[in-house]
Design a protein around this motif. Structure first.
Motif, PDB file in Angstrom:
ATOM      1  N   ARG B  88     -13.550  -1.945   2.247  1.00  9.83           N
ATOM      2  CA  ARG B  88     -14.368  -1.081   3.087  1.00  9.83           C
ATOM      3  C   ARG B  88     -14.107   0.394   2.796  1.00  9.83           C
ATOM      4  NH1 ARG B  88     -14.481  -1.887   9.524  1.00  9.83           N
ATOM      5  NH2 ARG B  88     -12.361  -1.102   9.342  1.00  9.83           N
ATOM      6  N   LEU B  89     -12.853   0.735   2.529  1.00 12.16           N
ATOM      7  CA  LEU B  89     -12.521   2.127   2.227  1.00 12.16           C
ATOM      8  C   LEU B  89     -13.231   2.594   0.953  1.00 12.16           C
ATOM      9  CD1 LEU B  89     -10.835   4.634   2.972  1.00 12.16           C
ATOM     10  CD2 LEU B  89      -8.934   3.645   1.681  1.00 12.16           C
ATOM     11  N   SER B  90     -13.162   1.768  -0.088  1.00 13.58           N
ATOM     12  CA  SER B  90     -13.823   2.132  -1.349  1.00 13.58           C
ATOM     13  C   SER B  90     -15.325   2.267  -1.160  1.00 13.58           C
ATOM     14  CB  SER B  90     -13.544   1.061  -2.417  1.00 13.58           C
ATOM     15  OG  SER B  90     -12.167   0.945  -2.644  1.00 13.58           O
ATOM     16  N   ALA B 142      -6.913   4.859   8.853  1.00 12.72           N
ATOM     17  CA  ALA B 142      -6.718   3.516   9.418  1.00 12.72           C
ATOM     18  C   ALA B 142      -7.018   2.436   8.383  1.00 12.72           C
ATOM     19  CB  ALA B 142      -7.604   3.331  10.651  1.00 12.72           C
ATOM     20  N   ASP B 143      -8.114   2.586   7.639  1.00 11.43           N
ATOM     21  CA  ASP B 143      -8.423   1.582   6.625  1.00 11.43           C
ATOM     22  C   ASP B 143      -7.408   1.632   5.486  1.00 11.43           C
ATOM     23  OD1 ASP B 143     -10.482   0.146   7.734  1.00 11.43           O
ATOM     24  OD2 ASP B 143     -11.799   0.345   5.990  1.00 11.43           O
ATOM     25  N   THR B 144      -6.871   2.804   5.205  1.00  8.69           N
ATOM     26  CA  THR B 144      -5.815   2.898   4.191  1.00  8.69           C
ATOM     27  C   THR B 144      -4.591   2.112   4.642  1.00  8.69           C
ATOM     28  OG1 THR B 144      -6.592   5.112   3.580  1.00  8.69           O
ATOM     29  CG2 THR B 144      -4.378   4.490   2.861  1.00  8.69           C
ATOM     30  N   GLU B 145      -4.267   2.231   5.905  1.00  2.00           N
ATOM     31  CA  GLU B 145      -3.102   1.518   6.425  1.00  2.00           C
ATOM     32  C   GLU B 145      -3.320  -0.001   6.364  1.00  2.00           C
ATOM     33  OE1 GLU B 145      -1.596   3.462   9.795  1.00  2.00           O
ATOM     34  OE2 GLU B 145       0.041   2.033  10.116  1.00  2.00           O
ATOM     35  N   GLU B 152      -3.027  -4.296  -0.795  1.00  4.94           N
ATOM     36  CA  GLU B 152      -4.026  -3.761  -1.726  1.00  4.94           C
ATOM     37  C   GLU B 152      -3.617  -2.399  -2.278  1.00  4.94           C
ATOM     38  OE1 GLU B 152      -7.674  -5.884   0.751  1.00  4.94           O
ATOM     39  OE2 GLU B 152      -7.155  -3.790   1.078  1.00  4.94           O
ATOM     40  N   LEU B 153      -2.691  -1.754  -1.584  1.00  3.36           N
ATOM     41  CA  LEU B 153      -2.156  -0.464  -2.039  1.00  3.36           C
ATOM     42  C   LEU B 153      -0.629  -0.524  -1.954  1.00  3.36           C
ATOM     43  CD1 LEU B 153      -4.564   2.082  -0.241  1.00  3.36           C
ATOM     44  CD2 LEU B 153      -4.485   1.563  -2.685  1.00  3.36           C
ATOM     45  N   ASP B 154       0.014   0.252  -2.804  1.00  2.94           N
ATOM     46  CA  ASP B 154       1.468   0.268  -2.822  1.00  2.94           C
ATOM     47  C   ASP B 154       2.013   0.730  -1.467  1.00  2.94           C
ATOM     48  OD1 ASP B 154       3.854   0.179  -4.917  1.00  2.94           O
ATOM     49  OD2 ASP B 154       4.216   1.873  -3.559  1.00  2.94           O
ATOM     50  N   PRO B 155       3.095   0.098  -0.996  1.00  4.17           N
ATOM     51  CA  PRO B 155       3.657   0.457   0.315  1.00  4.17           C
ATOM     52  C   PRO B 155       4.096   1.919   0.405  1.00  4.17           C
ATOM     53  CG  PRO B 155       4.614  -1.592  -0.497  1.00  4.17           C
ATOM     54  CD  PRO B 155       3.792  -1.037  -1.613  1.00  4.17           C
ATOM     55  N   SER B 156       4.311   2.554  -0.724  1.00  2.00           N
ATOM     56  CA  SER B 156       4.715   3.968  -0.671  1.00  2.00           C
ATOM     57  C   SER B 156       3.535   4.885  -0.338  1.00  2.00           C
ATOM     58  CB  SER B 156       5.326   4.377  -2.012  1.00  2.00           C
ATOM     59  OG  SER B 156       4.315   4.430  -3.002  1.00  2.00           O
ATOM     60  N   THR B 157       2.333   4.334  -0.308  1.00  2.00           N
ATOM     61  CA  THR B 157       1.144   5.145  -0.013  1.00  2.00           C
ATOM     62  C   THR B 157       1.200   5.693   1.414  1.00  2.00           C
ATOM     63  OG1 THR B 157      -0.111   3.632  -1.427  1.00  2.00           O
ATOM     64  CG2 THR B 157      -1.375   5.134  -0.031  1.00  2.00           C
ATOM     65  N   ASP B 158       0.837   6.970   1.555  1.00  2.00           N
ATOM     66  CA  ASP B 158       0.810   7.605   2.876  1.00  2.00           C
ATOM     67  C   ASP B 158      -0.644   7.705   3.339  1.00  2.00           C
ATOM     68  OD1 ASP B 158       0.655   9.381   5.001  1.00  2.00           O
ATOM     69  OD2 ASP B 158       2.130  10.775   4.187  1.00  2.00           O
ATOM     70  N   ALA B 194     -11.309   7.279  -7.360  1.00  2.00           N
ATOM     71  CA  ALA B 194     -10.875   6.015  -7.976  1.00  2.00           C
ATOM     72  C   ALA B 194      -9.398   6.096  -8.343  1.00  2.00           C
ATOM     73  CB  ALA B 194     -11.723   5.718  -9.208  1.00  2.00           C
ATOM     74  N   ARG B 195      -8.990   7.237  -8.899  1.00  2.00           N
ATOM     75  CA  ARG B 195      -7.594   7.400  -9.259  1.00  2.00           C
ATOM     76  C   ARG B 195      -6.701   7.354  -8.019  1.00  2.00           C
ATOM     77  NH1 ARG B 195      -4.887  11.672 -10.274  1.00  2.00           N
ATOM     78  NH2 ARG B 195      -6.718  13.004 -10.148  1.00  2.00           N
ATOM     79  N   LEU B 196      -7.188   7.961  -6.948  1.00  2.00           N
ATOM     80  CA  LEU B 196      -6.415   8.002  -5.703  1.00  2.00           C
ATOM     81  C   LEU B 196      -6.249   6.609  -5.102  1.00  2.00           C
ATOM     82  CD1 LEU B 196      -5.151   9.878  -3.539  1.00  2.00           C
ATOM     83  CD2 LEU B 196      -7.422  10.031  -2.488  1.00  2.00           C
ATOM     84  N   LEU B 197      -7.302   5.770  -5.234  1.00  2.00           N
ATOM     85  CA  LEU B 197      -7.290   4.459  -4.563  1.00  2.00           C
ATOM     86  C   LEU B 197      -6.855   3.321  -5.480  1.00  2.00           C
ATOM     87  CD1 LEU B 197     -10.514   4.736  -2.351  1.00  2.00           C
ATOM     88  CD2 LEU B 197      -8.127   5.139  -1.721  1.00  2.00           C
ATOM     89  N   SER B 198      -6.536   3.620  -6.728  1.00  2.00           N
ATOM     90  CA  SER B 198      -6.074   2.549  -7.614  1.00  2.00           C
ATOM     91  C   SER B 198      -4.562   2.658  -7.752  1.00  2.00           C
ATOM     92  CB  SER B 198      -6.756   2.647  -8.977  1.00  2.00           C
ATOM     93  OG  SER B 198      -6.407   3.852  -9.602  1.00  2.00           O
ATOM     94  N   ASN B 199      -3.890   2.273  -6.704  1.00  2.00           N
ATOM     95  CA  ASN B 199      -2.428   2.346  -6.662  1.00  2.00           C
ATOM     96  C   ASN B 199      -1.891   1.026  -6.116  1.00  2.00           C
ATOM     97  OD1 ASN B 199       0.197   3.300  -6.733  1.00  2.00           O
ATOM     98  ND2 ASN B 199       0.026   4.285  -4.720  1.00  2.00           N
TER      99      ASN B 199
END
Lengths: 216, 216
Positions: B88-90, B142-145, B152-158, B194-199
């Motif tokens: 949904r975020l993408s 919220a969707d990032t969390e 779907e994203l690395d746990p280090s993501t803020d 795309a670069r920001l969300l491909s982690n």
DNA sequence: CCTACCGATCGGTAGG
DNA sequence: CCTACCGATCGGTAGG
């Protein structure tokens, strides 16, 4: 004219008006600066405010010139002596973040404000705002290109893409500082910029470009 | 009041005024909308423009409400049914980029314009602008969390860092489209996002989190 | 939703 | 750099 005063006094009056106008412009927008507001704050008459500039539009152009010179003084001059390429680009970004974090203008960076305020308008004031922004993006892209050629960034890097993204980081920072009062914003901006600028050339097979440090 | 007209006609008049005001606001800013401008464009009298809203500030609040509903309709509603998290975020980011690229408002996104215009001001209009921006950032974070928790994203993501950077990309895109007329800007924004969300999570030793797809 | 008004403020000019 | 103006426009109200 000011028959009772020396040229030096006239110049000081002009500067008083400009300082006040810059402050107002950063809060209310460049188009939101009025002679009456400046008059009330400086103790001058409205005619005394307009006089040294001729028209309010000329005063607004002078405000943008001040904004550009403050930006240059705070962001570009401190780093302009560094070696072109990544060292200077990184230092410029750090100076930029620091400048925005210190809130040099009370209502946020005048360049950012003006770029949004005039983006859909036409005329000499918006032309000058456009030129300021375009000039700074060109500087950023140029140092990115030098960094690529010097082997400090991967050759796949697009200088205009870097300038685009750096501008976005700066706008997000300006908004976070002024609108949201987010004290963590400068750190966020530094993290975003660092990730953007840490893209060294990948050591692929026979990837030796040029600029061998053992050369003489 | 409008004694000669039905309620339906009054509602249509109100909408005519709002449509015109939204268009003017995107170009001149929300504070730059005047009753006289709207009157000249709609054929109404100035009093007829103010009447349905009571005061110009109420009209400006209504303009912001329209801007928020257009934004929701164009960006959030099309994707709100997708699974929460990265999908949904993408999709929301893609809808956002498309919305900005299509220049739905002639003078650029009203949310962006308003956020800069009111960042240093106080009052009900700026409060509503602030709430709009804060609300959207919260949705993005919220969707990032959710994406982080779903692996779907690395746990280090803020999450707040992601929301911060996405906002910056959108502001840079808005500026590039409206101010610089850069047709390549939507592609730049997509590349940055795309670069920001491909982690994706790094498959370290014993890094299996939860949500094993073979589970039942 | 109109006309006709209100006081306030706008940018700018004249004349000193 | 001031006072005293100019016409235009601002948001808003009264009364129909």
């Amino acid at each position: 004219m000011s028959p009772r005063h020396t040229a030096a006094e006239a110049a000081r009056t002009r500067q008083t008006i400009l300082d006040c106008a810059v402050e107002l412009a950063s809060v209310h927008g460049v188009g939101g600066v009025s002679a009456g507001d400046i008059a009330a704050r400086t103790g001058l008459s409205r005619a005394g405010v307009i006089g040294p500039f001729g028209t309010m539009d000329e005063l607004r152009l002078a405000v943008l010139a001040v904004a550009a010179s403050v930006f240059a003084e705070q962001v570009w001059q401190p780093v302009s002596g560094l070696p072109a390429g990544l060292p200077r680009l990184s230092a410029a970004v750090e100076a930029w973040v620091s400048y925005l974090g210190r809130r040099v203008f009370p209502g946020g960076c005048l360049m950012t404000t003006a770029s949004i305020e005039f983006d859909a308008l036409e005329g000499p004031v918006s032309d000058q705002a456009r030129a300021m922004i375009d000039g700074w993006r060109t500087v950023l892209a140029a140092d990115t290109e030098v960094a690529i050629r010097a082997g400090e960034l991967d050759p796949s890097t697009d200088p205009d893409q870097v300038a685009f993204e750096l501008y976005g980081i700066a706008m997000a920072l300006n908004q976070a500082v002024v609108l949201l009062h987010d004290a963590a914003a400068p750190a966020r901006a530094r993290a975003a910029a660092a990730r953007l600028l840490s893209n060294p050339p990948k050591p692929g097979p026979a990837s030796e470009t040029r600029g061998d440090p053992t050369d003489d």
